[in-house]
Design a protein around this motif. Structure first.
Motif, PDB file in Angstrom:
ATOM      1  N   ASP A 131      46.912  49.546  42.087  1.00 57.66           N
ATOM      2  CA  ASP A 131      47.499  48.209  42.037  1.00 57.66           C
ATOM      3  C   ASP A 131      46.455  47.099  42.123  1.00 57.66           C
ATOM      4  OD1 ASP A 131      46.759  48.688  44.616  1.00 57.66           O
ATOM      5  OD2 ASP A 131      48.615  47.961  45.543  1.00 57.66           O
ATOM      6  N   PHE A 132      45.172  47.433  41.957  1.00 58.23           N
ATOM      7  CA  PHE A 132      44.155  46.384  41.991  1.00 58.23           C
ATOM      8  C   PHE A 132      44.058  45.700  40.630  1.00 58.23           C
ATOM      9  CE2 PHE A 132      42.044  50.374  40.958  1.00 58.23           C
ATOM     10  CZ  PHE A 132      41.341  50.044  39.809  1.00 58.23           C
ATOM     11  N   THR A 133      43.500  44.492  40.643  1.00 60.03           N
ATOM     12  CA  THR A 133      43.406  43.669  39.435  1.00 60.03           C
ATOM     13  C   THR A 133      42.021  43.785  38.817  1.00 60.03           C
ATOM     14  OG1 THR A 133      45.019  42.111  40.348  1.00 60.03           O
ATOM     15  CG2 THR A 133      43.608  41.303  38.565  1.00 60.03           C
ATOM     16  N   ILE A 134      41.968  43.750  37.486  1.00 63.19           N
ATOM     17  CA  ILE A 134      40.701  43.834  36.747  1.00 63.19           C
ATOM     18  C   ILE A 134      40.451  42.519  36.008  1.00 63.19           C
ATOM     19  CG2 ILE A 134      39.431  45.029  34.926  1.00 63.19           C
ATOM     20  CD1 ILE A 134      40.857  47.546  35.593  1.00 63.19           C
ATOM     21  N   ILE A 135      39.231  41.978  36.157  1.00 62.18           N
ATOM     22  CA  ILE A 135      38.840  40.752  35.471  1.00 62.18           C
ATOM     23  C   ILE A 135      37.467  40.960  34.831  1.00 62.18           C
ATOM     24  CG2 ILE A 135      40.181  39.270  37.007  1.00 62.18           C
ATOM     25  CD1 ILE A 135      37.590  38.533  38.432  1.00 62.18           C
ATOM     26  N   ALA A 170      36.143  44.546  46.918  1.00 58.36           N
ATOM     27  CA  ALA A 170      35.942  44.336  45.483  1.00 58.36           C
ATOM     28  C   ALA A 170      34.845  45.256  44.979  1.00 58.36           C
ATOM     29  CB  ALA A 170      35.590  42.883  45.186  1.00 58.36           C
ATOM     30  N   LEU A 171      34.971  45.628  43.719  1.00 61.90           N
ATOM     31  CA  LEU A 171      34.001  46.504  43.058  1.00 61.90           C
ATOM     32  C   LEU A 171      33.533  45.834  41.774  1.00 61.90           C
ATOM     33  CD1 LEU A 171      32.658  49.384  42.662  1.00 61.90           C
ATOM     34  CD2 LEU A 171      34.740  49.999  41.433  1.00 61.90           C
ATOM     35  N   GLY A 172      32.237  45.789  41.558  1.00 63.95           N
ATOM     36  CA  GLY A 172      31.679  45.235  40.324  1.00 63.95           C
ATOM     37  C   GLY A 172      30.988  46.326  39.529  1.00 63.95           C
ATOM     38  N   VAL A 194      38.508  44.433  40.734  1.00 65.03           N
ATOM     39  CA  VAL A 194      37.374  45.035  40.020  1.00 65.03           C
ATOM     40  C   VAL A 194      36.878  44.030  38.997  1.00 65.03           C
ATOM     41  CG1 VAL A 194      36.656  46.825  38.398  1.00 65.03           C
ATOM     42  CG2 VAL A 194      38.074  47.430  40.355  1.00 65.03           C
ATOM     43  N   VAL A 195      35.584  43.732  39.050  1.00 61.94           N
ATOM     44  CA  VAL A 195      34.963  42.786  38.121  1.00 61.94           C
ATOM     45  C   VAL A 195      34.118  43.584  37.127  1.00 61.94           C
ATOM     46  CG1 VAL A 195      33.517  40.743  37.867  1.00 61.94           C
ATOM     47  CG2 VAL A 195      34.873  41.055  39.949  1.00 61.94           C
ATOM     48  N   VAL A 196      34.391  43.395  35.852  1.00 61.25           N
ATOM     49  CA  VAL A 196      33.652  44.079  34.786  1.00 61.25           C
ATOM     50  C   VAL A 196      32.614  43.126  34.223  1.00 61.25           C
ATOM     51  CG1 VAL A 196      33.824  45.166  32.522  1.00 61.25           C
ATOM     52  CG2 VAL A 196      35.606  45.565  34.224  1.00 61.25           C
ATOM     53  N   GLY A 197      31.360  43.548  34.211  1.00 60.87           N
ATOM     54  CA  GLY A 197      30.298  42.719  33.657  1.00 60.87           C
ATOM     55  C   GLY A 197      30.421  42.557  32.156  1.00 60.87           C
ATOM     56  N   GLU A 198      29.887  41.448  31.637  1.00 56.30           N
ATOM     57  CA  GLU A 198      30.029  41.144  30.216  1.00 56.30           C
ATOM     58  C   GLU A 198      29.350  42.191  29.336  1.00 56.30           C
ATOM     59  OE1 GLU A 198      30.268  36.920  28.081  1.00 56.30           O
ATOM     60  OE2 GLU A 198      28.222  37.422  28.668  1.00 56.30           O
ATOM     61  N   GLU A 199      28.194  42.684  29.754  1.00 55.95           N
ATOM     62  CA  GLU A 199      27.479  43.682  28.951  1.00 55.95           C
ATOM     63  C   GLU A 199      28.262  44.991  28.889  1.00 55.95           C
ATOM     64  OE1 GLU A 199      23.024  45.709  28.660  1.00 55.95           O
ATOM     65  OE2 GLU A 199      23.329  43.867  29.809  1.00 55.95           O
ATOM     66  N   LEU A 200      28.880  45.375  29.986  1.00 54.14           N
ATOM     67  CA  LEU A 200      29.722  46.573  29.982  1.00 54.14           C
ATOM     68  C   LEU A 200      30.948  46.365  29.103  1.00 54.14           C
ATOM     69  CD1 LEU A 200      30.472  49.396  31.043  1.00 54.14           C
ATOM     70  CD2 LEU A 200      31.588  48.274  32.976  1.00 54.14           C
ATOM     71  N   ALA A 201      31.526  45.161  29.144  1.00 48.07           N
ATOM     72  CA  ALA A 201      32.683  44.856  28.307  1.00 48.07           C
ATOM     73  C   ALA A 201      32.330  44.961  26.823  1.00 48.07           C
ATOM     74  CB  ALA A 201      33.215  43.470  28.633  1.00 48.07           C
ATOM     75  N   ASP A 202      31.121  44.544  26.460  1.00 43.41           N
ATOM     76  CA  ASP A 202      30.670  44.675  25.068  1.00 43.41           C
ATOM     77  C   ASP A 202      30.523  46.150  24.674  1.00 43.41           C
ATOM     78  OD1 ASP A 202      30.564  41.950  24.545  1.00 43.41           O
ATOM     79  OD2 ASP A 202      28.514  41.759  25.288  1.00 43.41           O
TER      80      ASP A 202
END
Length: 394
Positions: free
Chosen positions: A127-131, A34-36, A100-108
């Protein structure tokens, strides 16, 4: 002469087909599960969850954590990833990346640049999933050790898929789908949101998987709404389930309706098919949504006669009203709160009448919140379980 040519040809093939020149032994690689990606203080903060093969194997496990996380910061995602090499004893290998997990601040701030790197890198599969991590950083999420599933990335991915299939409040989105969405102007889309429940500082401790009830848990809380590449907000798991009805993404779920006198009745939705059609009515764009549902009676907590056909008709009617109410609620959130055409109503209008669509296309953003949406739900009850009426109540 012929034999010489054959020998020379074989020698030439041996030289050009030596496939081991670029080989990489497993012992030399750190497998990234996993990648954050976070954005903190103007820099990209990268977290990688690396599998420890010795702890995953039952024969050689000695009680240590099955994964290790490494963190580094950089001006770009690529720079931060390379800086992790100074911490990792092995070269990072992303070919088995699951999540792959995207942090909330990056999402903003916007995820376009990060997604560009993930889609462009040749070593990373598409084919990896992003959340999205809600009210937490991606680092916090990846630091939580999970029971049963030794690799937390696998636990999160399995939970997402199971929830999508059996409850309907999550949506599995891979990077290929995301790149397609990001390539369209004024495009809206959703990603599944995950939250850390409990004290984040305890999730990294091995005791989190040694207790009967873990003090820190990971839970998918609903969906995150994006416009282009920026986060607009969230909808909870119940509104997310209603969104899945409208988006034709319900495979199975449950509905609870109130009984005529007292108590509740639970049904299991086994089939759901949604058709969305755009029309122009009196010159105005209108959306008609038809949802066909098949259900079984799953749990009865009231005195009701399931052998009477009128009772089944009543159950069908109540389920229809319940689902229609909930879908209208999430439609109001999209239209009034976010003005977000997440369900692609503009495209439905475009398909229905391209000529009229061209007249309103430039003003769609202001027209969309006022668009009339008609939802029709048709429910058919197929099964009553192994008991028609409860012998326990008798």
């Amino acid at each position: 002469m012929k034999k010489n040519l054959i020998v020379l040809s074989l020698i030439f093939l041996i030289l050009i087909l030596s496939g081991c020149w670029s080989k990489r032994e497993l012992n030399d690689l750190a497998l990234v599960a996993a990648l954050g990606i976070d954005f903190i203080d103007g820099e990209y903060a990268i977290s990688v969850q690396v599998i420890d093969p010795s702890q995953v194997s039952l024969k050689s496990a000695n009680g240590q954590a099955p994964v290790v996380t490494y963190h580094a910061e950089g001006k770009t995602v690529f720079e931060a990833v390379r800086k992790i090499l100074a911490l990792s004893p092995r070269k990072l290998y992303f070919a088995h990346l699951q999540l792959v997990v995207v942090g909330e601040e990056l999402a903003d701030k916007g995820i376009r640049d990060s997604v560009d790197f993930l889609a462009r890198d040749q070593e990373i599969r598409n084919d990896f999933t992003i959340i999205v991590s809600q009210q937490a950083t991606a680092k916090d999420v990846l630091n939580v050790l999970t029971p049963i599933e030794k690799i937390p990335a696998s636990r999160m991915l399995n939970s997402l898929k199971i929830t999508q299939d059996a409850w309907g409040s999550t949506l599995e989105v891979d990077v290929e789908d995301l790149v397609t969405d990001l390539g369209v102007n004024d495009q809206y889309f959703v990603l599944s949101a995950i939250e850390v429940l409990g004290d984040k500082t305890l999730g990294i401790d091995q005791t989190n998987v040694e207790r009967i009830e873990t003090p820190v848990k990971l839970k998918f809380t609903g969906l995150a709404i994006f416009k282009e590449d920026k986060l607009l907000g969230y909808i909870d798991e119940y509104n997310s389930k209603s969104f899945s009805y409208l988006n034709d993404n319900i495979k199975s779920t449950i509905e609870i309706i109130s009984c005529p006198s007292d108590g509740e009745l639970t049904t299991e939705i086994t089939q759901s098919k949604t058709k969305t059609k755009g029309i122009f009515k009196d010159g105005q764009p209108t959306i008609n949504i038809n949802i066909d549902i098949v259900q079984n009676v799953a749990e009865v907590k009231c005195d009701i006669d399931l052998t009477d056909i009128k009772t089944i008709d009543w159950i069908n009617n109540q389920t229809e009203k319940h689902i229609k109410k909930n879908t209208n609620q999430v439609l109001n959130i999209f239209q009034e709160n976010y003005q977000a055409d997440v369900l692609g109503f503009g495209e439905a209008i475009h398909r229905a009448n391209p000529t009229e669509w061209r007249k309103i296309k430039d003003d769609w953003q202001t027209i969309y919140p006022e668009v009339e949406v008609n939802v029709k739900v048709n429910v058919y009850t197929r099964g009553l379980g192994t008991l028609q009426n409860s012998k326990l109540k008798e």
